[in-house]
Design a protein around this motif. Structure first.
Motif, mmCIF file in Angstrom:
data_model
loop_
_atom_site.group_PDB
_atom_site.id
_atom_site.type_symbol
_atom_site.label_atom_id
_atom_site.label_comp_id
_atom_site.label_asym_id
_atom_site.label_seq_id
_atom_site.Cartn_x
_atom_site.Cartn_y
_atom_site.Cartn_z
ATOM 1 N N PHE A 166 -41.903 11.848 -46.165
ATOM 2 C CA PHE A 166 -41.716 10.574 -47.086
ATOM 3 C C PHE A 166 -39.992 10.512 -47.010
ATOM 4 O O PHE A 166 -39.653 9.623 -47.650
ATOM 5 N N SER A 167 -39.342 11.227 -45.967
ATOM 6 C CA SER A 167 -37.843 11.181 -46.032
ATOM 7 C C SER A 167 -37.192 11.651 -47.436
ATOM 8 O O SER A 167 -37.845 12.225 -48.164
ATOM 9 N N LEU A 168 -36.034 11.294 -47.358
ATOM 10 C CA LEU A 168 -35.094 11.932 -48.493
ATOM 11 C C LEU A 168 -34.108 10.812 -48.892
ATOM 12 O O LEU A 168 -33.704 10.030 -48.255
ATOM 13 N N PHE A 196 -33.818 2.843 -39.968
ATOM 14 C CA PHE A 196 -32.038 2.903 -40.108
ATOM 15 C C PHE A 196 -31.551 2.926 -41.335
ATOM 16 O O PHE A 196 -31.947 1.723 -42.326
ATOM 17 N N ARG A 197 -30.738 3.374 -41.618
ATOM 18 C CA ARG A 197 -29.679 3.143 -42.692
ATOM 19 C C ARG A 197 -28.370 2.788 -42.167
ATOM 20 O O ARG A 197 -27.928 2.939 -40.978
ATOM 21 N N ILE A 198 -27.185 2.258 -43.196
ATOM 22 C CA ILE A 198 -25.951 2.301 -42.431
ATOM 23 C C ILE A 198 -24.915 3.207 -43.572
ATOM 24 O O ILE A 198 -25.461 3.232 -44.736
ATOM 25 N N LYS A 201 -31.825 8.062 -51.124
ATOM 26 C CA LYS A 201 -32.078 6.688 -52.262
ATOM 27 C C LYS A 201 -33.058 6.143 -51.575
ATOM 28 O O LYS A 201 -33.782 5.164 -52.216
ATOM 29 N N ARG A 202 -33.400 6.047 -50.139
ATOM 30 C CA ARG A 202 -34.551 5.178 -49.570
ATOM 31 C C ARG A 202 -35.587 5.882 -49.156
ATOM 32 O O ARG A 202 -36.612 5.536 -48.351
ATOM 33 N N GLN A 203 -35.867 7.155 -49.746
ATOM 34 C CA GLN A 203 -36.978 7.892 -49.713
ATOM 35 C C GLN A 203 -38.262 6.802 -50.136
ATOM 36 O O GLN A 203 -38.256 5.940 -50.663
ATOM 37 N N CYS A 204 -39.359 7.041 -49.216
ATOM 38 C CA CYS A 204 -40.472 6.397 -49.399
ATOM 39 C C CYS A 204 -40.917 6.071 -51.049
ATOM 40 O O CYS A 204 -40.995 6.855 -52.051
ATOM 41 N N ALA A 205 -41.147 4.654 -51.165
ATOM 42 C CA ALA A 205 -41.328 4.107 -52.714
ATOM 43 C C ALA A 205 -42.767 4.515 -53.177
ATOM 44 O O ALA A 205 -42.938 4.554 -54.157
ATOM 45 N N ASP A 245 -27.735 1.766 -47.743
ATOM 46 C CA ASP A 245 -28.120 0.505 -47.252
ATOM 47 C C ASP A 245 -28.813 0.520 -45.973
ATOM 48 O O ASP A 245 -28.534 1.434 -45.275
ATOM 49 N N ARG A 246 -29.535 -0.580 -45.387
ATOM 50 C CA ARG A 246 -30.159 -0.701 -44.178
ATOM 51 C C ARG A 246 -29.525 -1.253 -43.144
ATOM 52 O O ARG A 246 -28.472 -2.110 -43.470
ATOM 53 N N TYR A 247 -29.729 -0.909 -42.092
ATOM 54 C CA TYR A 247 -29.257 -1.540 -40.800
ATOM 55 C C TYR A 247 -30.077 -2.813 -40.428
ATOM 56 O O TYR A 247 -31.506 -2.768 -40.785
ATOM 57 N N GLN A 296 -35.035 -4.467 -57.438
ATOM 58 C CA GLN A 296 -36.199 -4.877 -56.724
ATOM 59 C C GLN A 296 -37.111 -3.401 -56.604
ATOM 60 O O GLN A 296 -38.461 -3.315 -57.000
ATOM 61 N N ARG A 297 -36.334 -2.318 -56.123
ATOM 62 C CA ARG A 297 -37.033 -1.137 -55.964
ATOM 63 C C ARG A 297 -37.580 -0.540 -57.347
ATOM 64 O O ARG A 297 -38.638 0.007 -57.458
ATOM 65 N N ARG A 298 -36.671 -0.487 -58.236
ATOM 66 C CA ARG A 298 -36.950 0.167 -59.438
ATOM 67 C C ARG A 298 -38.257 -0.673 -60.252
ATOM 68 O O ARG A 298 -38.979 0.075 -60.587
HETATM 69 C C1 HEM Z 1 -48.744 8.932 -45.541
HETATM 70 C C2 HEM Z 1 -48.125 7.866 -46.193
HETATM 71 C C3 HEM Z 1 -46.646 7.368 -45.924
HETATM 72 C C4 HEM Z 1 -45.822 7.923 -45.314
HETATM 73 C C5 HEM Z 1 -45.681 9.036 -44.451
HETATM 74 C C6 HEM Z 1 -44.469 7.150 -45.672
HETATM 75 C C7 HEM Z 1 -43.325 7.272 -44.971
HETATM 76 C C8 HEM Z 1 -42.251 6.534 -45.369
HETATM 77 C C9 HEM Z 1 -40.824 6.778 -44.844
HETATM 78 C C10 HEM Z 1 -40.530 7.808 -43.845
HETATM 79 C C11 HEM Z 1 -39.985 5.746 -45.302
HETATM 80 C C12 HEM Z 1 -38.517 5.420 -44.720
HETATM 81 C C13 HEM Z 1 -37.667 6.243 -45.830
HETATM 82 C C14 HEM Z 1 -36.383 6.113 -45.147
HETATM 83 O O1 HEM Z 1 -35.642 5.050 -44.916
HETATM 84 O O2 HEM Z 1 -35.646 7.117 -44.811
HETATM 85 C C15 HEM Z 1 -40.803 4.797 -46.263
HETATM 86 C C16 HEM Z 1 -40.290 4.033 -46.826
HETATM 87 C C17 HEM Z 1 -40.889 3.129 -47.487
HETATM 88 N N1 HEM Z 1 -42.293 3.258 -48.113
HETATM 89 FE FE1 HEM Z 1 -43.630 4.745 -47.504
HETATM 90 N N2 HEM Z 1 -44.724 6.292 -46.603
HETATM 91 C C18 HEM Z 1 -46.110 6.364 -46.915
HETATM 92 C C19 HEM Z 1 -46.888 5.451 -47.738
HETATM 93 C C20 HEM Z 1 -46.404 4.654 -48.545
HETATM 94 C C21 HEM Z 1 -47.263 3.744 -49.455
HETATM 95 C C22 HEM Z 1 -48.798 4.178 -49.988
HETATM 96 C C23 HEM Z 1 -46.218 2.688 -49.958
HETATM 97 C C24 HEM Z 1 -46.629 1.632 -50.914
HETATM 98 C C25 HEM Z 1 -47.411 1.706 -52.086
HETATM 99 C C26 HEM Z 1 -45.191 2.774 -49.259
HETATM 100 C C27 HEM Z 1 -44.025 2.067 -49.456
HETATM 101 C C28 HEM Z 1 -42.649 2.290 -48.975
HETATM 102 C C29 HEM Z 1 -41.623 1.369 -49.155
HETATM 103 C C30 HEM Z 1 -41.704 0.081 -50.110
HETATM 104 C C31 HEM Z 1 -40.505 2.016 -48.519
HETATM 105 C C32 HEM Z 1 -39.362 1.323 -48.190
HETATM 106 C C33 HEM Z 1 -38.374 1.859 -49.256
HETATM 107 C C34 HEM Z 1 -36.949 1.330 -49.486
HETATM 108 O O3 HEM Z 1 -36.347 1.011 -48.590
HETATM 109 O O4 HEM Z 1 -36.105 1.437 -50.586
HETATM 110 N N3 HEM Z 1 -45.230 3.801 -48.325
HETATM 111 N N4 HEM Z 1 -42.106 5.471 -46.394
#
Ligand code: HEM
Length: 491
Positions: free
Chosen positions: A432-434, A371-373, A436-440, A93-95, A122-124
């Motif tokens: 892109f982190s790691l 942030f997560r919690i 469950k909340r890794q970048c979508a 979860d997020r903060y 929603q993420r899926r």
């Molecule tokens: C160089 C490009 C990118 C980097 C370095 C990046 C990095 C990240 C990071 C570090 C997070 C947070 C993960 C966490 O909370 O630990 C994140 C979340 C997210 N990213 Fe990216 N991102 C990039 C591009 C993109 C693109 C192109 C999209 C969409 C098409 C995207 C959509 C998202 C979404 C929706 C989240 C939230 C995920 C969640 O809360 O479930 N990102 N990203």
């Protein structure tokens, strides 16, 4: 007497703020009342050195305070794997800065600010729809390649001189816009993109200003004269952004054919899904407010991250002689001069892969991760962490870890090469982190970074009249001031 009581109250308060409330948390720097450790982060802008200092002094699990908020940071890769990945549910979860979220989004909607089952669904949905529109497949590669052709034309039209910001914002903006809304930008409607992007930049500048930081972390301060303007300006940005996304919904609703099974863009898929669920409570989670927020998240998260990384990539090459030339040699050998670079070439482009990896590592786009919690009481090493505590997987410390990446503050693509010149993979490269909340959007981002970057270097000799500064200005991401590039076609 009153004065004495006052002094005792102040002393008790200071004792609570500086010692008592920290007694059960992992160790960390002593926070100042109200502002916590924000001054140290400010003094070490953009923040890396503050987080690395604390890691060195207090270990890989430590606590720091942003305003009144205690944040437990995890800075070591193995520990991130052990907890954030292997026990992912406990940190999913997020903060939320709830007052801000309610004002800005109308509640916990979208992906970034959603939680629990709603977020999972929603993420899926977002990831599978992005896949349907090509993320991770050839269709997306085709889109990116078409956009690269437009990029080349734009360079030609501009007399081979163009700012890095314009080049990449339009290229990346067009990919995300066409996937979400089914149209791209050209000279006729480019101003629409710049209007939203500029509002985004102004908003980010507000967030990292002293007033923004204070109001954000101590929300009641927004009622104090001198701070209230910050909140009012956020309302203006909100209306600009969400007005743009609402217009996309309205335009789609005028034209959509609900009977047609094929959809042109994500907006259409979502509107059709919404219709299927229209008789369920809260429209089965596919409400219009959720649609506005989900496209807001994908648009915002997808545009600035990728554009900024590409801009820094060119910046680093202009500041480090010889690397562009080495990439060109490899590209000429593997790809030749008759066609563009494709994803199929990637496995043979060892040096180019090493450069792209080093750009992401060295840039370290988010000094402080989102942030997560803890979703339940958890044990992190010897520390008992209560449910609801803020947890930060501090990926920036991993990518600047001197033991894993010696001379981490130097730009050295060779670190990603084996002795025989093949690409060397590091599991600790985690932009892109790691968990469950890794970048979508990782799949799309990787594709864009590789193809935009290698194709530009392949096609052009890129120079600048003046070397761009490598000084990092901080908004929510690490920013580079804009710079102009000269493009000389190589063939
Ligand atoms: C160089 C490009 C990118 C980097 C370095 C990046 C990095 C990240 C990071 C570090 C997070 C947070 C993960 C966490 O909370 O630990 C994140 C979340 C997210 N990213 Fe990216 N991102 C990039 C591009 C993109 C693109 C192109 C999209 C969409 C098409 C995207 C959509 C998202 C979404 C929706 C989240 C939230 C995920 C969640 O809360 O479930 N990102 N990203």
């Amino acid at each position: 007497m009153i004065f004495l009581i006052f002094l005792v109250i102040i002393a008790l308060w200071l004792f609570e703020q500086m010692y008592w409330r920290r007694r059960k948390l992992p160790p960390g720097p002593m926070p100042w009342p109200l502002v916590g450790n924000i001054p140290h982060v400010f003094a070490k802008q953009p923040g890396f050195d503050a987080y690395l200092d604390w890691e060195k002094e207090y270990g890989p699990v430590h606590t720091y305070y942003l305003g009144n908020m205690a944040c437990v940071a995890i800075t070591d890769y193995d520990l991130l794997k052990k907890y954030i990945v292997n026990q992912g549910e406990k940190f999913s979860d997020r903060y939320h800065m709830q007052e801000f979220i309610d004002m800005y989004r109308g509640g916990n909607y979208g992906i970034i600010e959603a939680d629990g089952d709603f977020w999972v669904k929603q993420r899926r949905f977002a990831i599978s729809t992005l896949r349907d529109f090509g993320m991770g497949k050839n269709i997306m590669e085709q889109r990116v390649c078409e956009e690269i052709d437009h990029m080349f034309k734009m360079i030609e039209k501009s007399g081979n001189k163009l700012t890095a910001r314009r080049l990449f914002t339009i290229g990346v903006g067009n990919i995300i816009n066409s996937v979400l809304f089914g149209y791209r930008y050209d000279e006729n409607n480019e101003h629409e993109l710049w209007k939203i992007r500029d509002a985004l930049m102004r908003q980010q500048t507000e967030f990292i200003g002293v007033r923004g930081m204070i109001v954000f972390h101590i929300p009641f301060m927004r009622r104090i004269p001198g701070f209230s303007g910050f909140w009012e300006r956020l309302e203006v940005y909100r209306d600009e952004f969400f007005g743009f996304f609402q217009k996309q919904i309205d335009d789609h609703l005028k034209e959509i054919d609900f009977e047609c099974e094929e959809s042109n863009d994500i907006m259409e898929v979502y509107l059709k899904e919404q219709r299927k669920h229209r008789n369920e409570p809260d429209e089965g989670g596919y409400s219009e407010i959720q649609l506005r927020n989900i496209v807001f998240d994908i648009w915002i998260a997808g545009l600035e991250t990728t554009t900024t990384t590409l801009m820094w990539g060119i910046n680093f090459l202009l500041n480090h002689e010889g690397i562009m030339e080495k990439m060109q040699k490899e590209l000429d050998r593997v790809v030749g001069h008759e066609r563009k670079v494709e994803m199929n070439d990637k496995n043979q482009l060892h040096y180019c892969q090493a450069v792209v990896s080093e750009i992401q590592r060295f840039l370290n786009l988010l000094p402080q991760n989102l942030f997560r919690i803890a979703t339940e009481d958890v044990q992190i090493e010897e520390y008992f962490i209560e449910k609801g505590t803020i947890i930060i997987p501090q990926i920036s410390c991993v990518m600047y870890n001197e033991k894993i990446f010696p001379e981490a503050r130097k730009f050295k693509p060779e670190r990603f090469l084996n002795e025989d010149g093949t690409y060397k993979k590091y599991q600790e490269l985690i932009p892109f982190s790691l968990g469950k909340r890794q970048c979508a959007g990782e799949g799309l981002a990787r594709l864009e970074l590789f193809l935009f970057f290698t194709n530009l270097i392949h096609r052009y000799e890129i120079t600048s009249d003046e070397k761009p500064t490598m000084e990092r200005s901080f908004k929510t991401l690490i920013h580079t001031p804009d710079f102009t590039c000269n493009f000389k076609p190589r063939f």
